[in-house]
Design a protein around this motif. Sequence first.
Motif, PDB file in Angstrom:
ATOM      1  N   THR A 145    -101.656 -65.544 -28.720  1.00  7.12           N
ATOM      2  CA  THR A 145    -100.515 -64.657 -28.935  1.00  7.12           C
ATOM      3  C   THR A 145    -100.680 -63.432 -28.046  1.00  7.12           C
ATOM      4  OG1 THR A 145    -100.057 -65.364 -31.196  1.00  7.12           O
ATOM      5  CG2 THR A 145     -99.331 -63.160 -30.582  1.00  7.12           C
ATOM      6  N   LYS A 204     -98.825 -58.165 -38.786  1.00  5.89           N
ATOM      7  CA  LYS A 204     -99.760 -58.908 -39.635  1.00  5.89           C
ATOM      8  C   LYS A 204     -99.109 -60.176 -40.177  1.00  5.89           C
ATOM      9  CE  LYS A 204    -102.814 -55.261 -41.404  1.00  5.89           C
ATOM     10  NZ  LYS A 204    -103.295 -54.589 -42.642  1.00  5.89           N
ATOM     11  N   LYS A 205     -97.867 -60.056 -40.614  1.00  5.74           N
ATOM     12  CA  LYS A 205     -97.150 -61.204 -41.174  1.00  5.74           C
ATOM     13  C   LYS A 205     -96.956 -62.287 -40.116  1.00  5.74           C
ATOM     14  CE  LYS A 205     -92.865 -62.470 -43.544  1.00  5.74           C
ATOM     15  NZ  LYS A 205     -91.545 -61.989 -44.039  1.00  5.74           N
ATOM     16  N   LEU A 242     -98.714 -62.809 -37.386  1.00  2.50           N
ATOM     17  CA  LEU A 242     -99.995 -63.403 -37.013  1.00  2.50           C
ATOM     18  C   LEU A 242    -100.474 -64.407 -38.067  1.00  2.50           C
ATOM     19  CD1 LEU A 242    -101.796 -60.275 -35.503  1.00  2.50           C
ATOM     20  CD2 LEU A 242    -100.933 -62.267 -34.268  1.00  2.50           C
ATOM     21  N   LYS A 243    -100.180 -64.141 -39.337  1.00  3.62           N
ATOM     22  CA  LYS A 243    -100.517 -65.100 -40.395  1.00  3.62           C
ATOM     23  C   LYS A 243     -99.717 -66.382 -40.237  1.00  3.62           C
ATOM     24  CE  LYS A 243    -102.108 -61.994 -44.078  1.00  3.62           C
ATOM     25  NZ  LYS A 243    -101.820 -61.460 -45.441  1.00  3.62           N
ATOM     26  N   GLU A 244     -98.466 -66.246 -39.789  1.00  2.00           N
ATOM     27  CA  GLU A 244     -97.607 -67.414 -39.598  1.00  2.00           C
ATOM     28  C   GLU A 244     -97.993 -68.206 -38.341  1.00  2.00           C
ATOM     29  OE1 GLU A 244     -93.707 -65.776 -39.402  1.00  2.00           O
ATOM     30  OE2 GLU A 244     -93.628 -65.261 -41.546  1.00  2.00           O
ATOM     31  N   LYS A 262    -100.911 -68.014 -36.612  1.00  2.00           N
ATOM     32  CA  LYS A 262    -102.325 -68.415 -36.667  1.00  2.00           C
ATOM     33  C   LYS A 262    -102.922 -68.643 -35.268  1.00  2.00           C
ATOM     34  CE  LYS A 262    -102.281 -70.628 -41.235  1.00  2.00           C
ATOM     35  NZ  LYS A 262    -100.911 -70.255 -41.630  1.00  2.00           N
ATOM     36  N   ALA A 280    -103.467 -53.314 -37.169  1.00  2.00           N
ATOM     37  CA  ALA A 280    -103.288 -54.637 -37.780  1.00  2.00           C
ATOM     38  C   ALA A 280    -104.622 -55.306 -38.051  1.00  2.00           C
ATOM     39  CB  ALA A 280    -102.422 -55.509 -36.880  1.00  2.00           C
ATOM     40  N   PHE A 301    -106.521 -57.537 -36.438  1.00  2.00           N
ATOM     41  CA  PHE A 301    -106.692 -58.966 -36.213  1.00  2.00           C
ATOM     42  C   PHE A 301    -107.807 -59.180 -35.190  1.00  2.00           C
ATOM     43  CE2 PHE A 301    -106.055 -62.864 -33.868  1.00  2.00           C
ATOM     44  CZ  PHE A 301    -105.736 -63.795 -34.851  1.00  2.00           C
TER      45      PHE A 301
END
Length: 364
Positions: free
Chosen positions: A4, A65-66, A68-70, A72, A91, A93
Amino acid sequence: MKVTILSSASSIHIIQWAKYLCEQGLDVHVISQHPKSVDWPIHIPVSILPYNGFLGYFFNVFALKKLLKEIKPDILNVHYATGYGTTARLANFHPYVLSVWGSDVFEFPYRSFFHKNLLKKNLNSADVIASTSLSMAKQTQQFVDHKKIEITPFGVDLEKFNPSCFDKNTNAQTICIGTVKTLKHVYGIDILLKALSIVFSDIKNEFPEVSNQLNFRIVGGGTDMDELKKLAVELGIDHLTHFTGSVSHEDVPSELNRLDIYVALSRQESFGVAVVEAQAMGIPVVVSNVGGLPEVVQNGKTGFIVDSENPQQAANAIKKLILDTELRQAMSVEAKQFAHSNFSWQSCAENMSDVYHKTLKILK
């Protein structure tokens, strides 16, 4: 590998990074608080964060954050150490590579103690730092605690910046000297105009028949346009000098094709991608000895490196190229070969991919 990129989707450089990293076989997703460019490749997904402007770099943390969780991703690559670097640090990460660009390390930290401290925090929160040039890496190192900085230069699209795609201006009656740059003080267009006035005056006195062949071309727009046009009048070269105004990146290769000599006399330059693009087009260059510019020119072979803030020295180098046709032709060949051997986007993207793999291996 799933990567990403957190950066501006309106930047031509991010378009190129994303495009060529995909060609390396990486799964690339871009997250941006800037709207995507109309030239954005349709096969590369982009997610736009909800807030923009300065405060967006803080307010977008939870949205990032949301996402990046999606998504992955295996790794996050953040471009620009201040704005997007702040969002990435908050964030939290990992792993992430932070790529510095220029003004984020050359200008931002000197605005105040707050700015310097923010930059330090952002840099030191990254797992790996990347820089497009050795010069910028050295500048960045003073704000970093015991971290090696990887060198990941920008590349050039050699299919687009290819002189064989154009009918070269073969008019022996003209020799065109110019630059392609934003018209801002930092890029030294005023120094270039002063050098060109010396060139014209000297050649008119010594070789009047050659002076009739000269024309100067300043490609680009910017805040200093009116001031620079006025300077050209004061220097007596306005009749030879054409200011094109802003041009799209798509038109840059055809603009470069008009030039016989490319000159970049910047006061500060993090890398010098425009100089590499000129050399890829087979154009000998004259550049100032600042920042990353000496790293992208072979002095005496693909062009000349001159002292910063020295119009006379720049003029001497330009005159040499004007008056020595064989030298100009030899440097043209060397310049194209140098750019092809060292700065293709494919090789630069492969280098960045290697940095990603190395980062993952180190952190395992």
